[in-house]
Write an enzyme that holds these catalytic residues in place. Structure first.
Site, short mmCIF file in Angstrom:
data_model
loop_
_atom_site.label_atom_id
_atom_site.label_comp_id
_atom_site.label_asym_id
_atom_site.label_seq_id
_atom_site.Cartn_x
_atom_site.Cartn_y
_atom_site.Cartn_z
N SER A 117 3.24 -39.66 40.46
CA SER A 117 3.25 -38.37 41.15
C SER A 117 3.51 -38.62 42.62
O SER A 117 3.30 -39.73 43.13
CB SER A 117 1.89 -37.70 40.97
N TYR A 135 -7.36 -37.64 40.95
CA TYR A 135 -5.99 -37.66 40.45
C TYR A 135 -5.13 -38.59 41.31
O TYR A 135 -4.41 -39.47 40.78
CB TYR A 135 -5.43 -36.23 40.48
#
Length: 316
Positions: free
Chosen positions: A168, A181
């Site tokens: 990401s 995350y």
């Protein structure tokens, strides 16, 4: 001068044509390859499976929810894409070993691995627990590692393989209210880049994918802590508008193309490229700017709570 100019023009045209033909030849290399996509029952994973199937790959998908998984299998087969679907929680090493054994028994050796499974817990640090960090690491780091170690011996023996790790932009730049995350995606990015360097000599190409926000429909399935309704509102709205996010179908096409070519890295969306480059040039400035963003995000409140996105929907 004109003749020389024409000659250089012809040479440039031939070079460009050769480069394009070379890319196309590499892009066809997934045909008949046995491919495993984790988190393949919905969102980006389902779109990746569809794109792989359209390119002639033999596709296997896994996910935790067996009902969603069967729905995805039926949907793909209705589109003319045969797929092998089997449940697995990639955070469980035993299930990962069983998954690889089942896929290879049914389809043959896994030649392409796409580590796409993911989870998200959204909220301020004070509303999160150590368990949130442990679960994020289990899914985003340990899962891809265990899967990679399981398929590596076969890939090395054949001296060919493709491993794609869907990290990401949050694996390059830490985003407020997504600390577990981001921490786990940073770990995955480091793992992926290190594997790329070490496995290149074995004919195995590892691709690190760093998407920005994508329109995948994932907010209802994320978990929200602190003030769930307010957290869900900003998270879902920012991911819904084209100005801030990217089409997941377009992302899937780019990822599969990069996988076929064996590219080292793909950063998806101009927004993700911009913030990652700015962070590379001025990390302190970007961190301070994100600190200002954090001030505008919801606080934990006096009585922090927690809920899934489906339960946190507000009128906004």
């Amino acid at each position: 001068m004109m003749r020389g100019g024409r000659m250089w023009g012809v040479l440039a045209g031939l070079s460009l044509g050769g480069w394009w033909a070379f890319r196309r030849a590499r892009a066809d290399s997934l045909r008949e390859r046995v491919t495993l996509v984790t988190g393949g029952s919905r969102g980006l994973g389902l779109l990746l499976a569809r794109e792989l199937g359209r390119r002639g790959a033999r596709v296997a998908i896994c996910a935790r929810d067996s009902v969603e998984l069967e729905r995805a299998r039926s949907r793909l087969q209705a589109e003319g894409i045969p797929v092998y679907a089997t449940p697995c929680d990639v955070s469980q090493p035993g299930q990962v070993r069983d998954l690889v054994s089942r896929v290879e028994w049914a389809m043959g050796p896994i030649e392409v691995l796409i580590n796409n499974a993911g989870i998200a817990t959204v909220g301020p640090v004070e509303a999160l627990t150590e368990g949130d960090y442990a679960q994020a690491m289990a899914v985003h780091f340990w899962g891809p590692l265990h899967l990679t170690l399981a398929v590596l011996p076969g890939m090395r023996a054949r001296r060919w393989g493709r491993i794609v790790n869907v990290s990401s932009v949050g694996g390059k730049v830490a985003i407020p209210h997504l600390v577990p995350y981001c921490a786990s995606k940073f770990a995955l990015t480091g793992l992926s880049e290190g594997l790329r360097a070490e496995l290149h000599k074995d004919g195995i190409r590892v691709t690190t994918v760093c998407p920005g926000l994508m329109r995948t429909g994932s907010p209802p399935r994320a978990e929200f802590a602190g003030n769930p309704s307010a957290e869900y509102t900003w998270f879902s709205i920012s991911g819904a508008f084209p100005l801030f996010s990217m089409s997941a179908a377009r992302a899937a096409r780019k990822i599969v193309g990069a996988c076929a070519r064996g590219d080292a890295e793909v950063v998806l969306s101009w927004q993700a490229k911009l913030i990652s480059r700015l962070h590379g040039l001025a990390p302190g400035l970007v961190a301070d700017a994100l600190g200002l963003v954090h001030r505008a995000l919801p606080g934990a409140g006096e009585a922090p709570s927690r809920s899934r996105g489906l339960e946190a929907v507000s009128r906004w």
